[in-house]
Design a protein around this motif. Structure first.
Motif, mmCIF file in Angstrom:
data_model
loop_
_atom_site.group_PDB
_atom_site.id
_atom_site.type_symbol
_atom_site.label_atom_id
_atom_site.label_comp_id
_atom_site.label_asym_id
_atom_site.label_seq_id
_atom_site.Cartn_x
_atom_site.Cartn_y
_atom_site.Cartn_z
ATOM 1 N N PRO A 51 0.817 -1.199 0.000
ATOM 2 C CA PRO A 51 0.000 0.000 0.000
ATOM 3 C C PRO A 51 0.861 1.263 0.000
ATOM 4 C CG PRO A 51 -0.430 -1.373 1.949
ATOM 5 C CD PRO A 51 0.686 -1.995 1.192
ATOM 6 N N THR A 52 0.323 2.288 -0.655
ATOM 7 C CA THR A 52 1.030 3.564 -0.699
ATOM 8 C C THR A 52 0.863 4.275 0.637
ATOM 9 O OG1 THR A 52 0.452 3.700 -3.029
ATOM 10 C CG2 THR A 52 1.232 5.715 -1.994
ATOM 11 N N VAL A 53 1.946 4.820 1.160
ATOM 12 C CA VAL A 53 1.891 5.595 2.398
ATOM 13 C C VAL A 53 1.524 7.020 2.017
ATOM 14 C CG1 VAL A 53 3.217 6.462 4.336
ATOM 15 C CG2 VAL A 53 3.567 4.124 3.565
ATOM 16 N N THR A 54 0.375 7.492 2.513
ATOM 17 C CA THR A 54 -0.121 8.822 2.158
ATOM 18 C C THR A 54 0.250 9.845 3.236
ATOM 19 O OG1 THR A 54 -2.233 8.489 3.268
ATOM 20 C CG2 THR A 54 -2.090 7.797 0.948
ATOM 21 N N THR A 55 0.174 11.117 2.873
ATOM 22 C CA THR A 55 0.459 12.171 3.852
ATOM 23 C C THR A 55 -0.551 12.155 4.983
ATOM 24 O OG1 THR A 55 -0.743 13.761 2.484
ATOM 25 C CG2 THR A 55 1.639 13.736 2.253
ATOM 26 N N LYS B 227 7.362 8.296 8.787
ATOM 27 C CA LYS B 227 7.368 7.842 7.392
ATOM 28 C C LYS B 227 8.136 6.526 7.261
ATOM 29 C CE LYS B 227 8.000 9.000 2.606
ATOM 30 N NZ LYS B 227 7.789 7.614 2.288
ATOM 31 N N ASP C 145 6.582 2.959 6.096
ATOM 32 C CA ASP C 145 7.160 2.244 4.954
ATOM 33 C C ASP C 145 7.533 0.822 5.353
ATOM 34 O OD1 ASP C 145 6.878 4.382 3.216
ATOM 35 O OD2 ASP C 145 8.931 5.116 3.498
ATOM 36 N N GLN D 75 4.637 -1.385 5.779
ATOM 37 C CA GLN D 75 3.847 -1.467 4.545
ATOM 38 C C GLN D 75 2.467 -0.835 4.713
ATOM 39 O OE1 GLN D 75 3.910 -5.588 3.321
ATOM 40 N NE2 GLN D 75 6.047 -5.442 2.685
ATOM 41 N N GLY D 76 2.447 0.332 5.398
ATOM 42 C CA GLY D 76 1.220 1.107 5.532
ATOM 43 C C GLY D 76 0.314 0.706 6.679
#
Length: 196
Positions: A2-6, A24, A28, A31-32
């Motif tokens: 999964p993408t780590v979002t702000t 962050k 990472d 993995q979110g």
């Protein structure tokens, strides 16, 4: 992965009080997964995380703001740990910014956890009805996207800051926690509008 979002980073910073880069890296590595990221942060930063997140916020201010013309007024309670910080110009400026945000953007709740499940179910139904005929996987993604948009309209912490729309209110809160070195919480607010 999964993408780590702000917004994930901001939420975890708010929960833990850890630094931006630490959060962050932990997200990472996890993995979110926020729960796993908290465990990683606790291992790396030790009791520092537990201490900041658990520190009581019993001081602070009830700040008021009346918009020009007297048609909109706001009361907000923002808590911090010490009376010393509550009396600083930086804390008062933050309270004023939050009041301006509430006056301008008219949120209904402070955080997404306060939104009633009935309201969320209604928003899900509306979004799903608008997507009738699309593949179920696409509908699910679109519905979740519309819910995120809904949160950004009704939840103060999720709203883009009126003075700088590139940041959300929770980002401004995190910045002030870092700058003032204390846990801070936007507890509650009331917005009055003439004739509403």
């Amino acid at each position: 992965m999964p993408t780590v979002t702000t917004s994930m980073i901001s939420e975890l910073r708010e929960k833990t009080g850890a630094g931006l880069l630490d959060v962050k890296k932990a997200l990472d590595e996890a993995q979110g997964n926020p729960e796993e990221a908290i465990t990683i942060l606790r291992k790396k930063l030790g009791s520092k995380i537990d201490k900041l997140a658990s520190r009581a916020t019993k001081e602070g201010l009830v700040h008021s703001y009346i918009h020009v013309g007297g048609k909109v007024g706001v009361l907000v309670e923002i808590n911090c740990e010490t009376d010393f910080v509550a009396k600083t110009d930086d804390f008062k400026a933050f309270c004023q910014d939050v009041c301006l945000q509430i006056a301008a953007a008219s949120p209904s709740y402070v955080r997404r956890e306060e939104v009633p499940e009935a309201d969320l179910a209604k928003e899900r139904d509306i979004a799903a009805a608008q997507m009738a005929g699309k593949p179920p996987a696409a509908v699910q993604k679109i519905v979740e996207g519309k819910l995120e948009k809904y949160y950004s309209q009704v939840c103060l912490l999720e709203q883009p800051f009126v003075k700088n729309p590139d940041k959300m209110i929770k980002d401004i809160l995190s910045e002030n926690v870092g700058k003032l070195g204390e846990n801070m919480v936007i507890r509650r607010f009331t917005r009055y509008q003439l004739g509403a």
